[in-house]
Design a protein around this motif. Structure first.
Motif: not given
Length: 457
Positions: A196-203, A224-229
Motif C-alpha cells: 500500500a505505501y512503498s515506492f519503487q524508483e524507476p530504473v 505515503d500520506m498522499l492519497n491516489h486518484v
C-alpha cells in the motif's frame, strides 16, 4: 553510515499522544521540508490521512522534499550489514524480503530512527486489503473480478516465503528477531503495508537492449500520506540528493493533494492498496475476459465434430505461438481493447477458413510488412470501431463478454440500481461499497462491449 543513524531527539512533550503531530515533529528533526502551503489532516480527505492545500498552489511548486538518508529500506536500516551478509539466502520471487526484515526489526524497536513514522500505523488495522477479508467474504463480494484468485496466490506465496526464507533467517539471529514477536501475522501486515505505501524508483533506461532488474521497494515518509486518484495533481520526482513531491497542475485552497500510484484499474487498487475509486471517476478502469472464454465462444459457434476439431487445432496453434494461454486474459479499457494485438490475432485465426488456416500453418504464421499494423489493430478493436467488425468476430466477442458477465454474483442492472439508490448505498459496509465500485466498473465496460457487438437480425 546507515548503521550509525540514531533516533532524532524529539521533545517529550511534543504531541506524545498524537501520532500525527509527533510525526511532524520528527519531520522537522530529519530535515524533511514540508511546504507552508499544505498540511496533513485526518479530516476532509478520502482516507484516514491525507494532505490538503492551505492556499492556492501553483504548478511546479515543491510540496515537500525528503533527504535520501531518511528513506527506509535495506540500505538505510540499522541492520544493513546483517542483510548484506545474508543477501544470498534472502533471494525470493517477490524481491521484498530484505525490506520486510528491515521493517520487522524497525517496527518493533523502541529506539528506531523511524519510530515516529511507523507509529502512524500502531496495529495496521486501517489496512483493509482483501487479504484480510474472510475467504467467504472475498468470494461473495468479489466473485468474477479476479481478486479472490490473486489473493489466494498472494497468501500461498507469502506463507511459503515466511516459512522457507524469513523464519530460518530470523531464527539464526535471535539478538535481532524473535519468532514469537516477528510472526507470520505481523509479516502479513507488513506485506500489506509495503503493497500500500512503498515506492519503487524507476530504473534509468540508458541501454534499451539491456534489461535491468527493477529497483527494490522503499518506504518514503510523507509521500505515503498522499492519497491516489487517476486525475492526480502531484507527482513524486527522484533526484540524487532527495525525493520531491511536485504539483503537476494548479491546486486550489482546500483541495486535497493527490499523488498517483500509476495507471491502475479499480481491481488493482483494491487488491494492492485496499481502496477503490468511486464509479465512474477511475479513467484507468479495466475489465478482463479470459482468453479461454473466446475459445469457448468459438466452440459454441459450431456443432459439427470436424469444425470443432479445426477450432481446437487453431487454438493449439495460438498457444504454441504464445498468443494465448490457459490463464491469460484479454484486457478492455474505457476506449476498447488494450491487448489488441493478441486479441486481433486470436480472432483472425479462429475465424479462418480451412484453406486459410492450412496456408497459415505452412507459412508458420504470417509476415506483416506494414509498419502501422499495430495502429490498425488498435483502431479496429476500439469501441468506436467495433460495429465495423465482421459478424463472426462480433459474435465471438459478444459471447465471451456474456460468459464473463455471468461469472459475477450479481447482474449489471442490479448493481446500477444499487448505485443510484443513495439510501441503500449508505447502508452498505465499507467493503461492500468498494466491491460494488470494482464490480460495476468492470461490468459497465463488458456491457458496453456486448452492446457494440450485438448480432444484427
Amino acid at each position: 553510515m546507515a548503521t550509525d543513524v540514531k533516533r532524532p531527539k524529539i521533545d517529550d512533550e511534543c504531541c506524545v499522544f498524537d501520532p500525527l503531530k509527533n510525526f511532524l515533529c520528527w519531520c522537522d528533526c530529519v530535515n524533511l521540508n514540508l511546504s507552508d502551503k499544505v498540511y496533513l489532516s485526518k479530516e476532509g480527505t478520502v482516507a484516514v490521512y491525507g494532505m490538503l492545500a492551505k492556499e492556492d498552489i501553483e504548478e511546479g511548486h515543491v510540496v515537500f522534499s525528503i533527504p535520501r538518508d531518511t528513506l527506509l529500506h535495506q540500505g538505510t536500516t540499522k541492520i544493513k550489514k546483517v542483510l548484506e551478509d545474508g543477501k544470498k539466502s534472502l533471494e525470493s520471487a517477490s524481491g521484498w524480503v530484505p525490506l520486510l526484515l528491515a521493517l520487522l526489526y524497525e517496527y518493533t524497536c523502541p529506539q528506531s530512527y523511524w519510530k515516529p513514522y511507523l507509529s502512524l500505523w500502531p496495529d495496521f488495522k486501517m489496512l483493509d486489503h482483501p487479504m484480510f477479508w474472510s475467504e467467504d467474504e472475498r468470494d461473495k463480494l468479489l466473485k468474477g473480478t479476479g481478486i479472490p484468485e490473486a489473493v489466494d496466490t498472494d497468501l500461498k506465496k507469502l506463507q511459503a516465503e515466511y516459512n522457507n526464507i524469513v523464519l530460518p533467517f530470523i531464527k539464526s539471529h535471535p539478538d535481532l528477531w524473535d519468532p514469537e514477536k516477528h510472526n507470520l501475522e505481523l509479516y502479513k501486515s507488513l506485506v500489506a503495508f509495503v503493497m500500500a505505501y512503498s515506492f519503487q524508483e524507476p530504473v534509468e533506461d540508458e541501454d534499451e537492449e539491456e534489461e535491468k532488474e527493477p529497483n527494490p521497494p522503499m518506504m518514503v515518509p510523507m509521500a505515503d500520506m498522499l492519497n491516489h486518484v487517476s486525475k492526480h495533481n502531484a507527482n513524486l520526482e527522484y533526484t540524487p540528493e532527495c525525493l520531491k513531491m511536485v504539483a503537476v497542475r494548479c491546486i486550489e485552497k482546500g483541495e486535497e493533494v493527490f499523488n498517483t500510484y500509476g495507471q491502475l484499474a479499480n481491481w488493482q487498487l483494491l487488491h494492492m492498496y485496499g481502496f477503490a475509486e468511486p464509479f465512474p471517476t477511475n479513467s484507468n478502469d479495466t475489465a478482463d475476459i479470459q482468453m479461454s472464454s473466446v475459445y469457448k465462444a468459438a466452440m459454441q459457434e459450431t456443432q459439427r465434430e470436424a469444425d470443432q476439431r479445426l477450432i481446437k487445432d487453431k487454438w493449439n496453434m495460438l498457444c504454441e505461438m504464445e498468443i494465448v494461454g490457459e490463464k491469460g486474459v484479454f484486457i478492455f479499457g474505457q476506449s476498447g481493447a488494450l491487448t489488441y494485438n493478441e486479441l486481433h490475432t486470436t480472432l483472425k485465426v479462429l475465424c479462418m477458413s480451412v484453406q486459410e488456416f492450412e496456408e497459415f500453418c505452412e507459412n508458420e504464421g504470417w509476415e506483416e510488412d506494414e509498419e502501422d499494423e499495430d495502429d490498425k489493430m488498435e483502431q479496429a478493436l476500439s469501441f468506436d470501431r467495433l460495429t465495423a467488425l465482421s459478424p463472426e468476430w462480433k459474435r465471438l466477442l459478444h459471447a465471451a463478454a456474456g460468459f464473463t458477465l455471468d461469472s459475477y454474483s450479481e447482474d449489471v442492472d442490479t448493481d446500477r440500481r444499487l448505485l443510484e439508490d443513495q439510501g441503500a448505498l449508505a447502508k452498505l459496509s465499507s467493503r461492500e461499497r468498494r466491491a460494488l465500485h470494482v464490480c460495476y466498473g468492470q461490468k459497465n465496460i463488458l456491457q458496453r462491449l456486448q452492446q457494440l457487438t450485438k448480432p444484427t437480425s
